[in-house]
Each structure stands twice: as structure tokens, then as C-alpha cells.
Design an enzyme around this catalytic site. Structure first.
Site, PDB file in Angstrom:
ATOM      1  CG  ASP A  11      -2.100   0.710   1.004  1.00 46.93           C
ATOM      2  OD1 ASP A  11      -2.400   1.393  -0.025  1.00 46.93           O
ATOM      3  OD2 ASP A  11      -3.202   0.653   1.963  1.00 46.93           O
ATOM      4  CG  HIS A 107      -3.256   3.156   5.684  1.00 52.15           C
ATOM      5  ND1 HIS A 107      -4.615   3.123   6.275  1.00 52.15           N
ATOM      6  CD2 HIS A 107      -3.225   2.834   4.471  1.00 52.15           C
ATOM      7  CE1 HIS A 107      -5.272   2.183   5.205  1.00 52.15           C
ATOM      8  NE2 HIS A 107      -4.412   2.251   4.113  1.00 52.15           N
ATOM      9  CG  HIS A 118      -7.999   5.111   4.144  1.00 54.92           C
ATOM     10  ND1 HIS A 118      -6.727   5.418   4.072  1.00 54.92           N
ATOM     11  CD2 HIS A 118      -8.045   4.124   3.209  1.00 54.92           C
ATOM     12  CE1 HIS A 118      -6.080   4.837   3.092  1.00 54.92           C
ATOM     13  NE2 HIS A 118      -7.015   4.153   2.456  1.00 54.92           N
ATOM     14  CD  GLU A 137      -6.955   0.001   3.615  1.00 59.72           C
ATOM     15  OE1 GLU A 137      -5.881  -0.346   3.304  1.00 59.72           O
ATOM     16  OE2 GLU A 137      -7.584   0.856   3.345  1.00 59.72           O
TER      17      GLU A 137
END
Length: 278
Positions: A11, A107, A118, A137
Site C-alpha cells: 500500500d 496505515h 482510513h 485493512e
């Protein structure tokens, strides 16, 4: 150690130096700059894994358009899975007999402090719960990896992402590449330093590689949005229930199906956003 294949889920928000929107949005001048740093973090991980004995690394490009990494600069010992619309999204490849997975550039989850924190949607989701526990995630992807018997070996990102990883992958090695000051500010370590840290951590983490027998079981996911109409849009999906004005939930027989359903929920909610009013 021979014959060890690793999946690298890459990511971008948790990459060295990234602190704000333009750093990760395709087409901006800053994005072009940070594609190189993104590729640098990935290469450092590949180098470390291969130095420790990995014989193959599949890099799954997992950010936004999923066409951000620079193939021409990728370590030649890796192969790149690039492009969107993969059935397992960020974790495509987990089903291909890999012996471990590394999360690079991750993150913190939605609703928590962290650089560009997020969960899937940049700013429309305020929280996700997996079987009643908050999940981002990393947590969702770790649960999917567990279903296939694949251990999470490494997590890199800001300090909040690494602290979160302790909850969903306590045995994983973590590398802090920057310290969160706010959503759009961080104390950043230079690429030469983070590359050395990632390389060393990746090498160390490979000793925990080893696929085991996976165990599929039912899961429940609930999603809270920042606006009522997004929950209403998602609730149109069969099997998805609207639990509150901004919250939906659904059950799935296993984590693979849960992640596919979650992808549908987020895709429909994203399409329901209308300009600056959300």
C-alpha cells in the site's frame, strides 16, 4: 531455507515520506515523486527477504489504481501483480501457496489517528468491525491470511499503523518509517535509513515463514459510514442489513467471502458519493 515464496501486499499511505493527499493521488507531481519512494520501500523488503533465503516474491500492488509501483525499477527477483479488479484485492496471491505475507506501506484504520488513516475508502468510512472488534485493512487482510494458514511476517508504516499491527499480528516484525503528528503531518526518516531498517526487518522476519493448515469459519463485518445515504446505498445489496442510520452489517461463511462482500459494499458506497457534499 529453500523454496520459500512470499506475498508482499504493498500500500502507499504508509510509505516513507508520504504525508498528504497529493503524495498518493495518481496524476499529481507529488505522486510521481512518491512512486519512486514507494518502489524503494518495496525493493528494500524484497532485498531483505531474498537475502534471508526467499526464492520468490510476489508483489501485489494494492493502492488505489493499483498501478503505482515502477516496474522498471523493481528488484528483478520479484514479480509484480498490478492493476485493479482482483477478486481478493489487496491480498490477491494469498491463495497461491505462499509461505508468508509482508504488509508494506500500511496505515492506521478509519476512525483512528494516523497519517492518512482510513479503511478502503479515503474518508467515507468511520469504522469497520470484524466479529465485533475494530479492524482496518491490516486486520481484515491478516484474518484472510489466517484462513489460508499464511503468517503475517512484516508490517511497515507509521507508528500508529505498527502499533495497530500488534493487535492483529503480534508475532510480526514492524518497521516505523515515520511518526504521526497529525493526519497530514509526520516526522519522517530519510529513505536511506528506512530502506536499511526494512531490509534488516524483512530478513529477520523470514524465519517465521511457513504455511500451516488454514481454518475457514463464519465471520461478521459491520461498517459505519459518515453519511446516512451511503449506508442506505450499501443496504440495497442482498444479505446486507442496515443496522442504524449510518451502519450496515453482513455475515459470511468464511473470510474469503467476507472480503468479497466487503469489496462490494465499499464499491457501491463510493459510487453513492456526490461531489463535495459526499
Amino acid at each position: 531455507m529453500g523454496g520459500v515464496r512470499i506475498l508482499l501486499s504493498a500500500d502507499m499511505e504508509g510509505v516513507t515520506g508520504v504525508t498528504w493527499t497529493d503524495d498518493v493521488v495518481p496524476g499529481t507531481e507529488q505522486w510521481q515523486r512518491f512512486r519512486r519512494l514507494f518502489t524503494g520501500d518495496v525493493n528494500a523488503c524484497v532485498e531483505g527477504l531474498c537475502a534471508a533465503g526467499a526464492t520468490g516474491v510476489l508483489v501485489n500492488e494494492a493502492h488505489s489504481s493499483q498501478r503505482n509501483l515502477l516496474l522498471e525499477d523493481l528488484d528483478e527477483r520479484a514479480v509484480l501483480l498490478t492493476g485493479r479488479h482482483k477478486p481478493l484485492s489487496m491480498m490477491q496471491g494469498i491463495e497461491s501457496d505462499v509461505d508468508g505475507v509482508a504488509f508494506v506501506g500500511y496505515h492506521a484504520r478509519a476512525g483512528e489517528e494516523g497519517v492518512l488513516s482510513h479503511t478502503y475508502l479515503e474518508n467515507s468510512i468511520t469504522g469497520v468491525w470484524l466479529d465485533g472488534a475494530p479492524a482496518g485493512e491490516g486486520g481484515l487482510n491478516a484474518a484472510l491470511a489466517a484462513e489460508y494458514g499464511v503468517p503475517v511476517l512484516l508490517v511497515t508504516g507509521d507508528d500508529r499503523a505498527c502499533a495497530e499491527a500488534a493487535g492483529y499480528a503480534p508475532a510480526a516484525t514492524t518497521v516505523v518509517v515515520k511518526e504521526c503528528v497529525s493526519r497530514y503531518a509526520a516526522i519522517c526518516r530519510p529513505p536511506a535509513r528506512t530502506a536499511a531498517d526494512i531490509r534488516a526487518a524483512a530478513s529477520e522476519s523470514l524465519r517465521r515463514a511457513g504455511r500451516t493448515e488454514g481454518a475457514a469459519r463464519p465471520h461478521r463485518i459491520e461498517v459505519e459510514f459518515d453519511a446516512a445515504h451511503l449506508a442506505a446505498a450499501a443496504a440495497v445489496i442482498p444479505t446486507v442489513d442496515q443496522l442504524d442510520v449510518r451502519r450496515v452489517g453482513f455475515d459470511a461463511p468464511n473470510m474469503t467471502e467476507a472480503m468479497k462482500a466487503f469489496k462490494i459494499v465499499t464499491t457501491i458506497a463510493a459510487r453513492a458519493v456526490q461531489g463535495i457534499y459526499g
